[in-house]
Design an enzyme around this catalytic site. Sequence first.
Site, PDB file in Angstrom:
ATOM      1  CD1 TRP A 147      -2.445  -1.756  -0.073  1.00  0.00           C
ATOM      2  CD2 TRP A 147      -3.167  -1.318   1.984  1.00  0.00           C
ATOM      3  NE1 TRP A 147      -3.476  -2.549   0.223  1.00  0.00           N
ATOM      4  CE2 TRP A 147      -4.139  -1.992   1.568  1.00  0.00           C
ATOM      5  CE3 TRP A 147      -3.364  -0.609   3.517  1.00  0.00           C
ATOM      6  CZ2 TRP A 147      -5.164  -2.649   2.051  1.00  0.00           C
ATOM      7  CZ3 TRP A 147      -4.520  -1.140   3.890  1.00  0.00           C
ATOM      8  CH2 TRP A 147      -5.435  -2.209   3.536  1.00  0.00           C
ATOM      9  CG  HIS A 193       9.614  -1.100  -2.543  1.00  0.00           C
ATOM     10  ND1 HIS A 193       9.563   0.200  -3.216  1.00  0.00           N
ATOM     11  CD2 HIS A 193       8.762  -1.585  -3.059  1.00  0.00           C
ATOM     12  CE1 HIS A 193       8.552   0.079  -4.040  1.00  0.00           C
ATOM     13  NE2 HIS A 193       7.988  -1.017  -3.892  1.00  0.00           N
ATOM     14  CD  GLU A 238       7.947   3.450  -4.239  1.00  0.00           C
ATOM     15  OE1 GLU A 238       7.295   3.266  -3.121  1.00  0.00           O
ATOM     16  OE2 GLU A 238       7.187   3.281  -5.362  1.00  0.00           O
ATOM     17  N   GLY A 275       1.303  -2.978  -6.275  1.00  0.00           N
ATOM     18  CA  GLY A 275       1.193  -1.471  -5.590  1.00  0.00           C
ATOM     19  C   GLY A 275       0.033  -0.894  -5.616  1.00  0.00           C
ATOM     20  N   GLY A 276      -0.248  -0.001  -6.624  1.00  0.00           N
ATOM     21  CA  GLY A 276      -1.352   0.695  -7.088  1.00  0.00           C
ATOM     22  C   GLY A 276      -2.848   0.043  -7.237  1.00  0.00           C
TER      23      GLY A 276
HETATM   24  P1  PGA Z   1       2.932  -0.530  -8.931  1.00  0.00           P
HETATM   25  O1  PGA Z   1       3.852  -0.986  -7.509  1.00  0.00           O
HETATM   26  O2  PGA Z   1       2.088  -1.838  -8.783  1.00  0.00           O
HETATM   27  O3  PGA Z   1       1.969   0.626  -8.459  1.00  0.00           O
HETATM   28  O4  PGA Z   1       3.589  -0.807  -9.875  1.00  0.00           O
HETATM   29  C1  PGA Z   1       4.699  -2.050  -7.280  1.00  0.00           C
HETATM   30  C2  PGA Z   1       5.516  -1.936  -6.075  1.00  0.00           C
HETATM   31  O5  PGA Z   1       6.127  -0.741  -5.970  1.00  0.00           O
HETATM   32  O6  PGA Z   1       5.608  -2.716  -5.236  1.00  0.00           O
END
Ligand code: PGA
Length: 225
Positions: free
Chosen positions: A7, A84, A86, A207-208
Site C-alpha cells: 500500500w 523496496h 523506493e 502496488g497501485g
Molecule cells: P505498482 O507498484 O504496482 O504500483 O507498480 C509495485 C510496487 O512498488 O511494489
Amino acid sequence: MVIAGNWKMFKGPAETDRFLDELDLPSGVEAVLCPPFPSLATATGRGIPVFAQNVHWAAEGAFTGEVSAGMLLELGVEGALVGHSERRQHFGETDDTVRRRCEHALEAGLRVIACVGETESEREAGETADVLRRQVAAIPRHEALVIAYEPVWAIGTGKTATSEIAQEAHALIKELHDTRVLYGGSVKPENAAELLGQPAVDGALVGGASLDPGSFAAICRAALS
Ligand code: PGA
C-alpha cells in the site's frame, strides 16, 4: 502463489478497516497485505497475513523513525518488505542495509519479501544481470524469505515488463538464490494472468492495484487460473 499488496503511503487505520470489510478473497491463494505502520494494528487479526513495509536491523536503540522486528511481532505482524526500490532510491537503502534488515527480521521470526530490480538506465546500458547478481548476493538464504523482482521502470508507471522480460529475470534470480520470486511493477487484473502464467513467476507484489479491494481480489483470482 503469493499475492502481496504494497500500500506504500496510502490508507490510514479507518480506510484500512473499510478495505478489509469489503475484501472478498478466493481461497487457495496466499494473499498478504503491507499497510503503512500506523495501520498495522488495524489490519492484523482479520484473517490475512500482514507485513510491514520495512524493519530495522537492531532490536531497539537510538534510531529515530525506525521500528524493530520485535515491535512488529508484538502487533501480530508476520513479515516485512525489505529493500523496496523506493527505499533504495529515496531513503539511502543499500545492499548492505538490505542484508542487515533481512538478517534481523528473519532471526526475530518475521517472514521477508526482499526486493530487487534494475532501473531504466541500467537496463538500457545492458547492466540488468549484473545489478540483479549484486542485489541478490546481499540477500540471505532462508526458508521464510522470498524475493520480489521489481524493475524500477515498471513501478507505478503503467509500463509492465513483458512476460518474457519477467521470465528471464526470474530465471536468473532463481539460479542465484533458491527461492520463490514474485513479480512487481504495474500488475493489474488485466495483465496478472499472463505474468503469473510464466513458469518462474511465483506470485506478485502489487502496488497501485492493491488499493482497491475489488482489483486486489481480481488479481488473487487470476493467480488461480
Ligand atoms: P505498482 O507498484 O504496482 O504500483 O507498480 C509495485 C510496487 O512498488 O511494489
